[in-house]
Scaffold this motif. Structure first.
Motif, PDB file in Angstrom:
ATOM      1  N   ALA A 115      -3.650  -8.302   3.958  1.00  0.00           N
ATOM      2  CA  ALA A 115      -4.276  -6.982   3.797  1.00  0.00           C
ATOM      3  C   ALA A 115      -3.241  -5.883   3.607  1.00  0.00           C
ATOM      4  O   ALA A 115      -3.465  -4.723   3.967  1.00  0.00           O
ATOM      5  CB  ALA A 115      -5.149  -6.671   5.005  1.00  0.00           C
ATOM      6  N   ALA A 116      -2.088  -6.220   3.008  1.00  0.00           N
ATOM      7  CA  ALA A 116      -0.977  -5.274   2.906  1.00  0.00           C
ATOM      8  C   ALA A 116      -1.299  -4.069   2.036  1.00  0.00           C
ATOM      9  O   ALA A 116      -0.618  -3.043   2.125  1.00  0.00           O
ATOM     10  CB  ALA A 116       0.268  -5.989   2.376  1.00  0.00           C
ATOM     11  N   VAL A 117      -2.305  -4.173   1.187  1.00  0.00           N
ATOM     12  CA  VAL A 117      -2.716  -3.004   0.400  1.00  0.00           C
ATOM     13  C   VAL A 117      -3.242  -1.916   1.328  1.00  0.00           C
ATOM     14  O   VAL A 117      -3.120  -0.725   1.041  1.00  0.00           O
ATOM     15  CB  VAL A 117      -3.780  -3.396  -0.647  1.00  0.00           C
ATOM     16  N   HIS A 118      -3.803  -2.303   2.461  1.00  0.00           N
ATOM     17  CA  HIS A 118      -4.478  -1.355   3.349  1.00  0.00           C
ATOM     18  C   HIS A 118      -3.676  -0.970   4.581  1.00  0.00           C
ATOM     19  O   HIS A 118      -3.837   0.131   5.104  1.00  0.00           O
ATOM     20  CB  HIS A 118      -5.819  -1.950   3.787  1.00  0.00           C
ATOM     21  N   ARG A 119      -2.825  -1.877   5.054  1.00  0.00           N
ATOM     22  CA  ARG A 119      -2.075  -1.581   6.272  1.00  0.00           C
ATOM     23  C   ARG A 119      -0.827  -2.439   6.332  1.00  0.00           C
ATOM     24  O   ARG A 119      -0.738  -3.481   5.694  1.00  0.00           O
ATOM     25  CB  ARG A 119      -2.932  -1.828   7.513  1.00  0.00           C
TER      26      ARG A 119
ATOM     27  N   GLY B  79       0.812  -1.218   0.000  1.00  0.00           N
ATOM     28  CA  GLY B  79       0.000   0.000   0.000  1.00  0.00           C
ATOM     29  C   GLY B  79       0.839   1.258   0.000  1.00  0.00           C
ATOM     30  O   GLY B  79       0.566   2.201  -0.759  1.00  0.00           O
ATOM     31  N   GLU B  80       1.876   1.298   0.833  1.00  0.00           N
ATOM     32  CA  GLU B  80       2.730   2.479   0.910  1.00  0.00           C
ATOM     33  C   GLU B  80       3.477   2.705  -0.394  1.00  0.00           C
ATOM     34  O   GLU B  80       3.638   3.851  -0.858  1.00  0.00           O
ATOM     35  CB  GLU B  80       3.713   2.342   2.074  1.00  0.00           C
ATOM     36  N   ASP B  81       3.954   1.624  -1.021  1.00  0.00           N
ATOM     37  CA  ASP B  81       4.627   1.770  -2.307  1.00  0.00           C
ATOM     38  C   ASP B  81       3.653   2.244  -3.376  1.00  0.00           C
ATOM     39  O   ASP B  81       4.010   3.048  -4.252  1.00  0.00           O
ATOM     40  CB  ASP B  81       5.262   0.436  -2.723  1.00  0.00           C
TER      41      ASP B  81
END
Length: 320
Positions: free
Chosen positions: A279-283, A188-190
């Motif tokens: 859920a790495a896209v979100h957190r 998500g951060e990238d």
């Protein structure tokens, strides 16, 4: 950096001691997992590892954290300036830039191949313009310079019980595994920076593309296709960890607890991503503090045992 570490490494010049302290601060602030593992190294080897990480972190910050309003051209200019200082520092053994000053000293003390730093800077420069990778082969060309060479830089500091070239492939693989772990954790951060570090063909095999990732990030909605893609990316990364693991036994025994601990802690990040339902896209998934403490305690016990064995036996010859 404690005076004890610097004294043990025989770093006496005040400016150089200050430069190494700058690198240690960068390591402690930005690389919690890496910093924790580094504490398990013999005290005299820690400054060198901090200098390698500090330089890498500083270069990465120029690409990503120079300032929210900095243009690509300004970031490129800052990176070019650092590259010139790096070239001069490696040539002369000194620099007015603290992270380069410490790095140049480490390179001289441990005879680290300059090529690794040139490859690293090439990957940092590509981050200014490259936003995604069509397949794992393309991503691997990037991670060679951004991660594999970090493992190769570390080898002369850690020491080996076999010829260094025999241990090199394992060190390179472990560096790549660490970075792929970070990529998975930081999807998500990238994405917020406009970058996707997961191979496009792997994503496409599950029906995922940039548009779907962006939609999921913006809305907070989950999608089973993304979950499946991230699960496969994690499996690919675990295979690289498995491939790298035999290399730990090739290191100087007193360095093994540090690298084994890093291997376990970074692998635990994959476990945390899985436990969070991919859920790495979100957190960003976080390894529980109790898990980190338990792994560190085991590393300390292994280090104590290695030191006892080391005191009873002649020091291993470190191959060139």
């Amino acid at each position: 950096m404690s005076a004890r570490e610097l004294d043990a490494a025989r770093i006496t010049d005040p400016a150089l001691r200050s430069a190494y302290r700058t690198c240690r601060t960068l390591n402690a602030r930005h690389g919690r997992t890496y910093f924790l593992a580094t504490r398990l190294l013999p005290v005299e080897r820690r400054p060198a590892v901090h200098s390698l990480y500090g330089f890498a972190r500083h270069a990465d910050d120029l690409v990503d954290d120079l300032g929210t309003s900095a243009t690509t051209e300004e970031r490129a200019a800052a990176l070019d300036h650092l590259d010139r200082r790096l070239a001069a520092g490696l040539r002369t053994g000194t620099s007015e830039e603290p992270v380069v000053h410490a790095l140049a000293d480490t390179v001289r003390r441990h005879a680290i191949d300059h090529r690794h730093f040139h490859d690293f800077m090439a990957s940092m420069r590509s981050d200014l313009t490259v936003t995604d990778y069509p397949d794992l082969a393309a991503l691997s060309r990037y991670t060679h310079g951004s991660a594999a060479v970090i493992g190769l830089q570390m080898l002369p500091v850690l020491g080996t019980v076999v010829p260094r070239e025999e241990a090199a492939p394992y060190a390179a693989d472990l560096g790549v595994a660490f970075q792929l772990t970070n990529f998975l954790r930081d999807v998500g951060e990238d994405l917020d920076r406009g970058r996707i570090y997961l191979p496009a063909d792997l994503l496409a095999a599950h029906g995922v593309d940039r548009a779907l990732l962006t939609w999921s990030r913006a809305t907070g909605h989950r999608d089973a296709r993304i979950t499946r893609a991230l699960r496969e990316a994690a499996a690919v990364t675990r295979e690289i960890y498995h491939r790298a693991a035999p290399g730990i036994a090739l290191l100087d025994p007193v360095a093994r607890p540090c690298i084994r601990t890093a291997h376990i802690l970074y692998g635990s990040i994959l476990d945390a991503v899985a436990a969070d339902g991919y859920a790495a896209v979100h957190r960003r998934a976080v390894v529980p503090r109790r898990r980190r403490a338990a792994v560190a305690a085991d590393g300390l016990a292994r280090l104590a045992a290695a030191r006892r064995r080391h005191r009873r036996a002649p020091a291993p010859e470190v191959p060139a």
